[in-house]
Design a protein around this motif. Sequence first.
Motif, mmCIF file in Angstrom:
data_model
loop_
_atom_site.group_PDB
_atom_site.id
_atom_site.type_symbol
_atom_site.label_atom_id
_atom_site.label_comp_id
_atom_site.label_asym_id
_atom_site.label_seq_id
_atom_site.Cartn_x
_atom_site.Cartn_y
_atom_site.Cartn_z
ATOM 1 N N ALA A 7 -7.151 -4.401 2.966
ATOM 2 C CA ALA A 7 -6.378 -3.329 2.324
ATOM 3 C C ALA A 7 -7.072 -1.978 2.506
ATOM 4 C CB ALA A 7 -6.182 -3.635 0.847
ATOM 5 N N ASP A 8 -8.388 -1.939 2.288
ATOM 6 C CA ASP A 8 -9.141 -0.695 2.430
ATOM 7 C C ASP A 8 -9.105 -0.186 3.864
ATOM 8 O OD1 ASP A 8 -11.097 1.364 1.529
ATOM 9 O OD2 ASP A 8 -12.396 0.292 2.945
ATOM 10 N N GLU A 9 -9.319 -1.085 4.807
ATOM 11 C CA GLU A 9 -9.340 -0.663 6.211
ATOM 12 C C GLU A 9 -7.949 -0.239 6.674
ATOM 13 O OE1 GLU A 9 -11.281 0.722 9.171
ATOM 14 O OE2 GLU A 9 -12.394 -0.388 7.660
ATOM 15 N N SER A 10 -6.900 -0.903 6.193
ATOM 16 C CA SER A 10 -5.529 -0.507 6.534
ATOM 17 C C SER A 10 -5.242 0.894 6.014
ATOM 18 C CB SER A 10 -4.516 -1.495 5.937
ATOM 19 O OG SER A 10 -4.712 -2.780 6.436
ATOM 20 N N PHE A 11 -5.630 1.145 4.773
ATOM 21 C CA PHE A 11 -5.439 2.475 4.194
ATOM 22 C C PHE A 11 -6.180 3.524 5.011
ATOM 23 C CE2 PHE A 11 -6.145 6.035 1.449
ATOM 24 C CZ PHE A 11 -4.995 6.118 0.664
ATOM 25 N N ARG A 12 -7.443 3.257 5.314
ATOM 26 C CA ARG A 12 -8.252 4.225 6.070
ATOM 27 C C ARG A 12 -7.661 4.506 7.452
ATOM 28 N NH1 ARG A 12 -14.468 3.815 4.817
ATOM 29 N NH2 ARG A 12 -14.410 2.958 2.722
ATOM 30 N N LEU A 56 0.845 -1.190 0.000
ATOM 31 C CA LEU A 56 0.000 0.000 0.000
ATOM 32 C C LEU A 56 0.883 1.244 0.000
ATOM 33 C CD1 LEU A 56 -2.506 -1.049 2.798
ATOM 34 C CD2 LEU A 56 -2.923 -1.071 0.347
ATOM 35 N N PRO A 81 -9.509 -7.357 -0.089
ATOM 36 C CA PRO A 81 -9.767 -5.947 -0.376
ATOM 37 C C PRO A 81 -10.269 -5.169 0.842
ATOM 38 C CG PRO A 81 -11.079 -7.364 -1.830
ATOM 39 C CD PRO A 81 -10.320 -8.230 -0.913
ATOM 40 N N PHE A 82 -10.986 -5.848 1.722
ATOM 41 C CA PHE A 82 -11.473 -5.191 2.930
ATOM 42 C C PHE A 82 -10.321 -4.857 3.879
ATOM 43 C CE2 PHE A 82 -15.126 -7.543 1.348
ATOM 44 C CZ PHE A 82 -16.118 -6.583 1.396
ATOM 45 N N ARG A 128 -17.401 -5.489 9.054
ATOM 46 C CA ARG A 128 -17.901 -5.267 7.698
ATOM 47 C C ARG A 128 -18.296 -6.575 7.016
ATOM 48 N NH1 ARG A 128 -13.576 -1.274 4.963
ATOM 49 N NH2 ARG A 128 -14.924 -1.498 3.138
#
Length: 149
Positions: free
Chosen positions: A88-93, A49, A85-86, A125
Amino acid sequence: MARIVITGLWICAITALSSFAVITWMPALPKPKAEEYLEGLTYQKLKPLSIPIIAEGNVQGYVMATMIFTADSHLLKGMGVTPAPFVADESFRQIYSDGDLDFRNLKKYDINKRLEEIRRRVNERLGSEVVKDVMVENFNFVTKKDIRS
Protein backbone atom coordinates in the motif's frame (compact mmCIF):
# COMPACT_ATOMS: atom_id res chain seq x y z
CA MET A 1 -40.13 -65.98 4.81
CA ALA A 2 -36.78 -67.78 4.91
CA ARG A 3 -36.31 -66.95 1.23
CA ILE A 4 -36.67 -63.18 1.93
CA VAL A 5 -34.18 -63.35 4.83
CA ILE A 6 -31.62 -65.24 2.72
CA THR A 7 -32.07 -62.75 -0.15
CA GLY A 8 -31.55 -59.82 2.30
CA LEU A 9 -28.38 -61.39 3.71
CA TRP A 10 -27.14 -62.05 0.16
CA ILE A 11 -27.68 -58.35 -0.78
CA CYS A 12 -25.88 -57.18 2.40
CA ALA A 13 -22.92 -59.47 1.70
CA ILE A 14 -22.62 -58.32 -1.94
CA THR A 15 -22.83 -54.65 -0.87
CA ALA A 16 -20.16 -55.08 1.81
CA LEU A 17 -17.79 -56.94 -0.53
CA SER A 18 -18.23 -54.42 -3.36
CA SER A 19 -17.60 -51.50 -0.96
CA PHE A 20 -14.44 -53.21 0.31
CA ALA A 21 -13.26 -53.82 -3.29
CA VAL A 22 -13.81 -50.14 -4.24
CA ILE A 23 -11.94 -48.88 -1.16
CA THR A 24 -8.92 -51.07 -1.85
CA TRP A 25 -8.94 -50.25 -5.58
CA MET A 26 -9.19 -46.41 -5.22
CA PRO A 27 -5.63 -45.67 -3.97
CA ALA A 28 -4.22 -47.25 -7.12
CA LEU A 29 -5.81 -44.54 -9.29
CA PRO A 30 -3.44 -41.81 -10.47
CA LYS A 31 -3.88 -38.53 -8.61
CA PRO A 32 -4.33 -35.36 -10.68
CA LYS A 33 -1.28 -33.11 -10.72
CA ALA A 34 -1.70 -29.87 -8.82
CA GLU A 35 -0.54 -26.76 -10.60
CA GLU A 36 2.71 -25.95 -8.84
CA TYR A 37 2.75 -22.24 -9.68
CA LEU A 38 -0.46 -21.44 -7.81
CA GLU A 39 0.07 -23.95 -5.03
CA GLY A 40 2.00 -21.76 -2.62
CA LEU A 41 0.50 -18.36 -3.45
CA THR A 42 -1.79 -16.26 -1.30
CA TYR A 43 -3.91 -13.45 -2.73
CA GLN A 44 -4.46 -10.38 -0.57
CA LYS A 45 -6.65 -7.42 -1.46
CA LEU A 46 -5.73 -4.03 -0.04
CA LYS A 47 -8.12 -1.36 1.15
CA PRO A 48 -8.82 1.28 -1.52
CA LEU A 49 -6.18 3.99 -1.73
CA SER A 50 -7.08 7.65 -2.19
CA ILE A 51 -4.08 9.41 -3.74
CA PRO A 52 -4.15 13.18 -4.33
CA ILE A 53 -2.93 14.47 -7.69
CA ILE A 54 -1.31 17.87 -7.35
CA ALA A 55 -0.62 20.12 -10.34
CA GLU A 56 0.08 23.83 -10.52
CA GLY A 57 0.07 24.06 -6.72
CA ASN A 58 -3.50 22.75 -6.35
CA VAL A 59 -5.16 19.41 -5.81
CA GLN A 60 -6.63 18.50 -9.19
CA GLY A 61 -8.37 15.35 -7.95
CA TYR A 62 -7.77 11.94 -6.47
CA VAL A 63 -6.77 8.59 -7.87
CA MET A 64 -8.88 5.87 -6.30
CA ALA A 65 -6.94 2.60 -6.60
CA THR A 66 -7.54 -0.88 -5.23
CA MET A 67 -4.52 -3.15 -5.40
CA ILE A 68 -4.18 -6.92 -5.06
CA PHE A 69 -0.95 -8.79 -4.60
CA THR A 70 0.13 -12.40 -4.54
CA ALA A 71 2.69 -13.58 -2.04
CA ASP A 72 4.51 -16.81 -1.34
CA SER A 73 2.52 -18.38 1.51
CA HIS A 74 5.52 -20.37 2.75
CA LEU A 75 7.56 -17.20 3.23
CA LEU A 76 4.60 -15.35 4.76
CA LYS A 77 4.34 -17.92 7.56
CA GLY A 78 7.96 -17.35 8.54
CA MET A 79 7.78 -13.56 8.48
CA GLY A 80 6.84 -11.46 11.46
CA VAL A 81 5.14 -8.82 9.33
CA THR A 82 2.64 -8.93 6.48
CA PRO A 83 3.63 -7.25 3.20
CA ALA A 84 0.22 -5.53 2.82
CA PRO A 85 1.25 -2.19 4.39
CA PHE A 86 4.44 -2.17 2.33
CA VAL A 87 2.50 -2.73 -0.91
CA ALA A 88 0.00 0.00 0.00
CA ASP A 89 2.79 2.44 0.92
CA GLU A 90 4.81 1.73 -2.20
CA SER A 91 1.71 1.99 -4.42
CA PHE A 92 0.89 5.37 -2.91
CA ARG A 93 4.47 6.60 -3.34
CA GLN A 94 4.73 5.40 -6.94
CA ILE A 95 1.44 6.94 -8.09
CA TYR A 96 1.83 10.17 -6.08
CA SER A 97 5.33 10.90 -7.35
CA ASP A 98 4.80 9.80 -10.96
CA GLY A 99 5.36 12.75 -13.27
CA ASP A 100 4.04 10.87 -16.33
CA LEU A 101 0.57 10.54 -14.80
CA ASP A 102 -1.24 13.65 -16.03
CA PHE A 103 -5.02 13.48 -16.13
CA ARG A 104 -5.34 16.82 -17.94
CA ASN A 105 -3.42 15.42 -20.94
CA LEU A 106 -4.40 11.78 -21.12
CA LYS A 107 -2.15 9.36 -22.93
CA LYS A 108 -1.43 5.66 -22.76
CA TYR A 109 0.18 4.77 -19.43
CA ASP A 110 2.57 1.86 -18.87
CA ILE A 111 0.91 0.33 -15.82
CA ASN A 112 2.92 -2.90 -16.10
CA LYS A 113 6.16 -0.99 -15.56
CA ARG A 114 4.68 0.74 -12.50
CA LEU A 115 3.36 -2.53 -10.99
CA GLU A 116 6.71 -4.26 -11.55
CA GLU A 117 8.46 -1.35 -9.84
CA ILE A 118 6.09 -1.62 -6.85
CA ARG A 119 6.77 -5.37 -6.61
CA ARG A 120 10.52 -4.92 -6.88
CA ARG A 121 10.71 -2.18 -4.25
CA VAL A 122 8.47 -4.01 -1.77
CA ASN A 123 10.61 -7.13 -2.06
CA GLU A 124 13.70 -4.97 -1.66
CA ARG A 125 12.30 -3.45 1.53
CA LEU A 126 11.29 -6.86 2.91
CA GLY A 127 14.65 -8.42 2.05
CA SER A 128 13.29 -11.43 0.11
CA GLU A 129 11.11 -12.33 -2.88
CA VAL A 130 7.84 -12.54 -0.95
CA VAL A 131 5.56 -10.60 -3.30
CA LYS A 132 5.22 -12.41 -6.62
CA ASP A 133 2.79 -10.15 -8.47
CA VAL A 134 0.93 -6.87 -7.96
CA MET A 135 -2.37 -6.34 -9.76
CA VAL A 136 -4.87 -3.53 -10.10
CA GLU A 137 -8.51 -4.22 -9.34
CA ASN A 138 -9.71 -0.65 -9.64
CA PHE A 139 -8.02 2.54 -10.86
CA ASN A 140 -10.14 5.70 -11.23
CA PHE A 141 -9.55 9.42 -11.23
CA VAL A 142 -12.07 11.69 -9.51
CA THR A 143 -11.74 15.39 -10.20
CA LYS A 144 -11.94 17.90 -7.39
CA LYS A 145 -15.26 19.29 -8.63
CA ASP A 146 -16.83 15.79 -8.67
CA ILE A 147 -16.07 15.18 -4.99
CA ARG A 148 -19.03 15.59 -2.67
CA SER A 149 -18.41 17.63 0.48
